[in-house]
Scaffold this active site. Structure first.
Site, PDB file in Angstrom:
ATOM      1  N   CYS A 213       0.843  -1.207   0.000  1.00 51.19           N
ATOM      2  CA  CYS A 213       0.000   0.000   0.000  1.00 51.19           C
ATOM      3  C   CYS A 213       0.876   1.254   0.000  1.00 51.19           C
ATOM      4  O   CYS A 213       1.630   1.467  -0.941  1.00 51.19           O
ATOM      5  CB  CYS A 213      -0.995  -0.052   1.149  1.00 51.19           C
ATOM      6  SG  CYS A 213      -2.333   1.141   0.980  1.00 51.19           S
TER       7      CYS A 213
ATOM      8  N   HIS B 224      -4.058  -4.919  -0.197  1.00 52.48           N
ATOM      9  CA  HIS B 224      -3.632  -5.459   1.096  1.00 52.48           C
ATOM     10  C   HIS B 224      -3.680  -6.986   1.053  1.00 52.48           C
ATOM     11  O   HIS B 224      -4.751  -7.564   1.216  1.00 52.48           O
ATOM     12  CB  HIS B 224      -4.534  -4.931   2.207  1.00 52.48           C
ATOM     13  CG  HIS B 224      -4.287  -3.492   2.510  1.00 52.48           C
ATOM     14  ND1 HIS B 224      -3.337  -3.077   3.409  1.00 52.48           N
ATOM     15  CD2 HIS B 224      -4.832  -2.375   2.004  1.00 52.48           C
ATOM     16  CE1 HIS B 224      -3.312  -1.772   3.459  1.00 52.48           C
ATOM     17  NE2 HIS B 224      -4.208  -1.304   2.605  1.00 52.48           N
TER      18      HIS B 224
ATOM     19  N   GLU C   1      -2.815  -9.051   3.215  1.00 51.89           N
ATOM     20  CA  GLU C   1      -3.242  -9.594   4.519  1.00 51.89           C
ATOM     21  C   GLU C   1      -4.762  -9.520   4.700  1.00 51.89           C
ATOM     22  O   GLU C   1      -5.301 -10.078   5.650  1.00 51.89           O
ATOM     23  CB  GLU C   1      -2.504  -8.864   5.651  1.00 51.89           C
ATOM     24  CG  GLU C   1      -2.973  -7.453   5.982  1.00 51.89           C
ATOM     25  CD  GLU C   1      -2.433  -6.362   5.049  1.00 51.89           C
ATOM     26  OE1 GLU C   1      -1.949  -6.685   3.943  1.00 51.89           O
ATOM     27  OE2 GLU C   1      -2.528  -5.183   5.431  1.00 51.89           O
TER      28      GLU C   1
END
Lengths: 196, 256
Positions: free
Chosen positions: A76, A178, A180
């Site tokens: 990001c 992202h 994750e």
């Protein structure tokens, strides 16, 4: 082992939780001397690119990061820092990639922040996207994007225009989304990075 | 090609949480324990939910600690984004939730009482972290913002408040039509399209989902970004994989 570069821009709880779930060992880099303990690095980041860069400069890590030869992944804002410039705060950044981070302009049907799951396409067969089908959705939330570049764009997404969902140059990688928070394919990507 | 350019419409189950447990009930009455929120969240994410919203209705003094523990437990287990709402009144509340792994917070009554809170949160954490939730109800043919789950009318017209929230730094709007909530008669597509035309930030539709067709309707009749529902998912009336397939077959961009 992955060293997560800590410089105070955003929380990393979700990232470290994902690595724990995936049994990928990691540590946190808070000192210049910590870098040599790891064989790869993640530069996390959320929030304002300009203030993230200011924080990074204060750590003294900038010259070390620029000379890294081991695999390094920016996530990001951490990816945006790898570019030369951001329209967010008109900030000069690390200049590892000679491309720019630009602001999404508001236009009908394309809201800003670009929020949600967007299809991602990659034409270069790179290890980072191994086992991930082209056109898979990844989770994005950002108001600034890295311009598409023939040389450095590893994967692209379309949102009003084509932009860089992922960039790659030598040992440096970046993802705008992202991993994750991007379900199973995000987890594949983190696992792939741990093996590059 | 798809006009969205590949950005999927989001399906968002909402979980009501009290004292760290999921509860089910109608309009917060006759609450029944519905299980471990982390387990339910995991099930939803496994079924293909795109995002989750936890609405905390804990009223005890221990609430901040309880909710931070819950958020950490969710962030440890879940690989999709989630939002926490309910009782967030100050920067400190939001900061604790951010550090525990929440992707967004939603503020409702606190923002109406103190609109400056939106500016402060956007400045401190970025607009992407700040969802402004709005409960709206029709009074004398005007859409009026309500507080306390739709019970207390304010002087604010819904469209005006939404525009103000965006100007102040909201990154997303969660709009619940109290006239449609609980009816299972479909989303308030008319209001949603009206709202969607005046804002440049994403809008989540809430209130009224009863069938898969209602989701098809909201995404074809309006250009809304996401749709939220609680009971139809909790009671298994709509299964997320089935819903996604129905939407996909209607040429609506979804994540499968």
């Amino acid at each position: 082992m992955i060293g997560i570069i800590s410089y105070g821009a955003g929380n990393i709880f979700s990232l470290t939780s994902a690595l724990l779930r995936l049994n990928i060992p990691y540590g946190i880099i808070t000192n210049s001397s910590d870098f040599e303990l790891y064989d790869r690095y993640i530069i996390p980041g959320v929030g304002h690119a300009g203030s993230a860069m200011d924080k990074l400069i204060k750590t003294g890590f900038v010259p070390i990061i620029k000379s890294l030869k081991k695999p390094t992944l920016g996530i990001c804002v951490g990816m945006q820092l790898l570019t030369s410039f951001s329209e967010e705060g008109n900030s000069d950044l690390l200049s590892i990639f000679p491309i720019k981070t630009l602001k999404f302009t508001n236009s009908i049907g394309f809201k800003v922040p670009h929020t949600g799951w967007n299809r991602v396409y990659f034409d270069k067969g790179e290890k980072l996207f191994e086992n991930i089908p082209a056109g898979s959705h990844f989770y994005f939330v950002h108001s600034y994007f890295i311009e598409y570049n023939n040389e450095y764009t590893l994967a692209s997404a379309n949102y009003n225009k084509k932009f860089s969902a992922s960039i790659w140059k030598n040992n440096f990688y970046g993802v705008q989304f992202h991993p994750e928070k991007s379900g199973v394919y995000g987890e594949y990507l983190l696992t792939n990075f741990s093996k590059i | 090609m798809n006009p969205s350019g590949g950005l999927a419409k989001r399906i968002i189950p909402c979980l009501d949480v009290k004292d760290g447990r999921t509860v089910k009930g109608v309009n917060f009455v006759n609450l029944q324990d519905a299980g471990d929120p982390v387990e339910l969240a995991w099930n939803y994410s496994n079924q293909g939910a795109d995002e989750l919203v936890f609405l905390d209705i804990t009223a005890t003094v221990e609430r901040r600690k309880t909710i931070v523990e819950l958020v950490k437990a969710v962030a440890r287990q879940i690989n999709i984004p989630f939002t926490i709402g309910g009782g967030i009144n100050e920067i400190l509340d939001a900061d604790a939730l951010l550090n525990a792994g929440a992707d967004k917070i939603s503020i409702n009554s606190a923002a109406v009482r103190n609109p400056q809170l939106i500016n402060q949160m956007a400045k401190a954490f970025g607009v992407q972290f700040v969802v402004v939730a709005i409960d709206t109800r029709l009074i004398n043919k005007k859409n009026i913002v309500h507080l306390n789950g739709g019970r207390i009318p304010t002087a604010l017209e819904t469209i005006d408040w939404i525009k103000e929230a965006e100007d102040r730094g909201a990154g997303e709007i969660l709009l619940t039509s109290m006239d449609h909530d609980g009816t299972k008669a479909g989303f308030d597509n008319q209001l949603l399209e009206l709202v969607n035309k005046v804002v440049g930030i994403p809008v989540i539709a809430s209130g009224g989902a009863g069938t898969a067709q209602h989701f098809v309707d909201v995404f074809t009749k309006t250009n809304i970004d996401a749709a939220l529902a609680a009971s139809v998912f909790h009671y298994g009336e709509i299964l997320i994989p089935d819903l996604k397939e129905i939407l996909y077959n209607k040429n609506i961009e979804v994540r499968l």
